[in-house]
Write a protein that holds these residues in place. Structure first.
Motif, PDB file in Angstrom:
ATOM      1  N   GLY A   1       0.595  -1.252   0.049  1.00  0.00           N
ATOM      2  CA  GLY A   1      -0.186  -0.010   0.008  1.00  0.00           C
ATOM      3  C   GLY A   1       0.982   1.009  -0.028  1.00  0.00           C
ATOM      4  O   GLY A   1       0.464   2.406   0.613  1.00  0.00           O
TER       5      GLY A   1
ATOM      6  N   ASP B   1      -6.368   1.648  -5.473  1.00  0.00           N
ATOM      7  CA  ASP B   1      -6.064   2.290  -4.210  1.00  0.00           C
ATOM      8  C   ASP B   1      -6.638   3.613  -4.205  1.00  0.00           C
ATOM      9  O   ASP B   1      -5.995   4.765  -4.879  1.00  0.00           O
ATOM     10  CB  ASP B   1      -4.620   2.034  -3.710  1.00  0.00           C
ATOM     11  CG  ASP B   1      -4.213   2.555  -2.393  1.00  0.00           C
ATOM     12  OD1 ASP B   1      -4.993   3.328  -1.786  1.00  0.00           O
ATOM     13  OD2 ASP B   1      -3.415   1.878  -1.754  1.00  0.00           O
TER      14      ASP B   1
ATOM     15  N   HIS C   1      -6.436  -0.200  -0.632  1.00  0.00           N
ATOM     16  CA  HIS C   1      -5.390   0.216   0.323  1.00  0.00           C
ATOM     17  C   HIS C   1      -5.619  -0.705   1.562  1.00  0.00           C
ATOM     18  O   HIS C   1      -5.859  -0.438   2.769  1.00  0.00           O
ATOM     19  CB  HIS C   1      -5.692   1.591   0.785  1.00  0.00           C
ATOM     20  CG  HIS C   1      -4.511   2.273   1.475  1.00  0.00           C
ATOM     21  ND1 HIS C   1      -3.224   2.546   0.858  1.00  0.00           N
ATOM     22  CD2 HIS C   1      -4.400   2.575   3.026  1.00  0.00           C
ATOM     23  CE1 HIS C   1      -2.508   3.028   1.623  1.00  0.00           C
ATOM     24  NE2 HIS C   1      -3.234   3.119   3.167  1.00  0.00           N
TER      25      HIS C   1
END
Length: 315
Positions: A174, A201, A279
């Motif tokens: 992430g 994300d 994420h």
């Protein structure tokens, strides 16, 4: 005169079972603890951490050490729970530490975390933590690794840059690599690096740029450009050698793994792009709604992948 009462066979068995349970409980309490909550002072600031050390680790051979860094607003305790590294450490025989960032954040090179007017030096903290753990446990100093999620992943990249004499491989989930840090980064050797990023994300942009709604400053390299930067640093081939598709779950995501080979000192660089991934830490629970953080891929377990990568880096 009445005869003394004798205990019925069932009651004898129950009593024996209770005694055995009591003995077991006493043994469990007195058995060597696997876990410790520690603290150390760096630049006058008390810092804390959790450590899990399997009883099976060898005093003579030394054990690998994995530093698992939480994301912003997280904690070592939370990272321990979400990553599941303890179970892997028990099976594989390595030590895992979960340090706490100052005020639940890491000074990862995109903008400093401050206490008053003083900058927090997290590179110094991690260096001191490695030394402290190596003094307490049989750590193999040639097999010390750092990984993390989000803010912790960016911090892992900073450690690969600035602490490459102690941190021998790094993995980021992430997160990518800050542009400013990439201009300052001069590792003393080839550092094996893995980057795991969802291309959907909503917090850290897979294609690079700025992180929205964040106090951290500076632009980010894209996930691919970050991997290319590390492959150039490590003297790898200019392009990844093939792709591996990972699609083990029917969850609307799939992962594409790319590896740069031919690097100096047998290093390698890996980028795992998760199509429709958010994420999140692959293999973990969906910790927040999809609308907030995106999807959590179940196609693979990020902790298992990271450990396999670290283990391979030492071979």
């Amino acid at each position: 005169m009445k005869k003394p009462k004798t205990m019925a066979p069932k009651r004898v068995a129950a009593a024996a079972g209770s005694l055995a349970l009591l003995i077991l409980c006493v043994w469990a309490v007195s058995a060597p603890a696997k876990d410790e909550r520690g603290e150390l002072v760096v630049d006058g600031i008390k810092r804390t951490y959790l450590v899990h050390a399997p009883e099976s680790i060898s005093e003579s051979a030394g054990a690998p050490l994995v530093l698992a860094l939480h994301g912003r607003f997280g904690s070592g305790r939370q990272m321990r729970r979400s990553s599941g590294f303890d179970g892997i450490a028990d099976r594989e025989g390595f030590i895992v530490a979960y340090p706490d960032g100052f005020k639940r954040s890491w000074a990862d090179g995109r903008g400093e975390v401050k206490k008053g007017d003083r900058e927090i030096d997290d590179v110094k903290f991690v260096s001191a933590l490695i030394d402290e753990l190596a003094a307490k446990y049989p750590v193999d100093k040639e097999r010390v690794y750092a990984c993390g999620m989000s803010n912790g992943g960016f911090m892992s990249m900073r450690l690969a840059c600035m602490l490459s004499d102690k941190v021998h491989a790094a993995a980021a989930v992430g997160s990518t690599f800050g542009e400013d840090l990439s201009r300052q980064c001069e590792p003393g050797r080839a550092v094996p690096v893995m980057i795991v990023m969802g291309n959907a994300d909503p917090i850290v942009p897979f294609s690079g740029g700025r992180v929205e709604k964040s106090n951290f400053q500076g632009k980010l390299l894209s996930a691919f450009d970050a991997a290319q930067w590390w492959s150039a640093n490590d003297g790898c081939e200019k392009s990844p050698s093939g792709e591996t598709v990972i699609d083990g779950a029917d969850d609307g995501t799939r992962a594409i793994e790319k590896t740069w080979r031919g690097c100096r000192d047998d290093a390698s660089v890996v980028l795992i792009e998760i199509e429709n991934g958010g994420h999140t830490w692959p293999g973990d629970d969906q910790y927040l709604p999809v609308r907030m953080v995106g999807k959590t891929s179940q196609d693979f377990d990020a902790s298992e992948k990271i450990w396999s990568f670290f283990k391979g880096a030492a071979d």
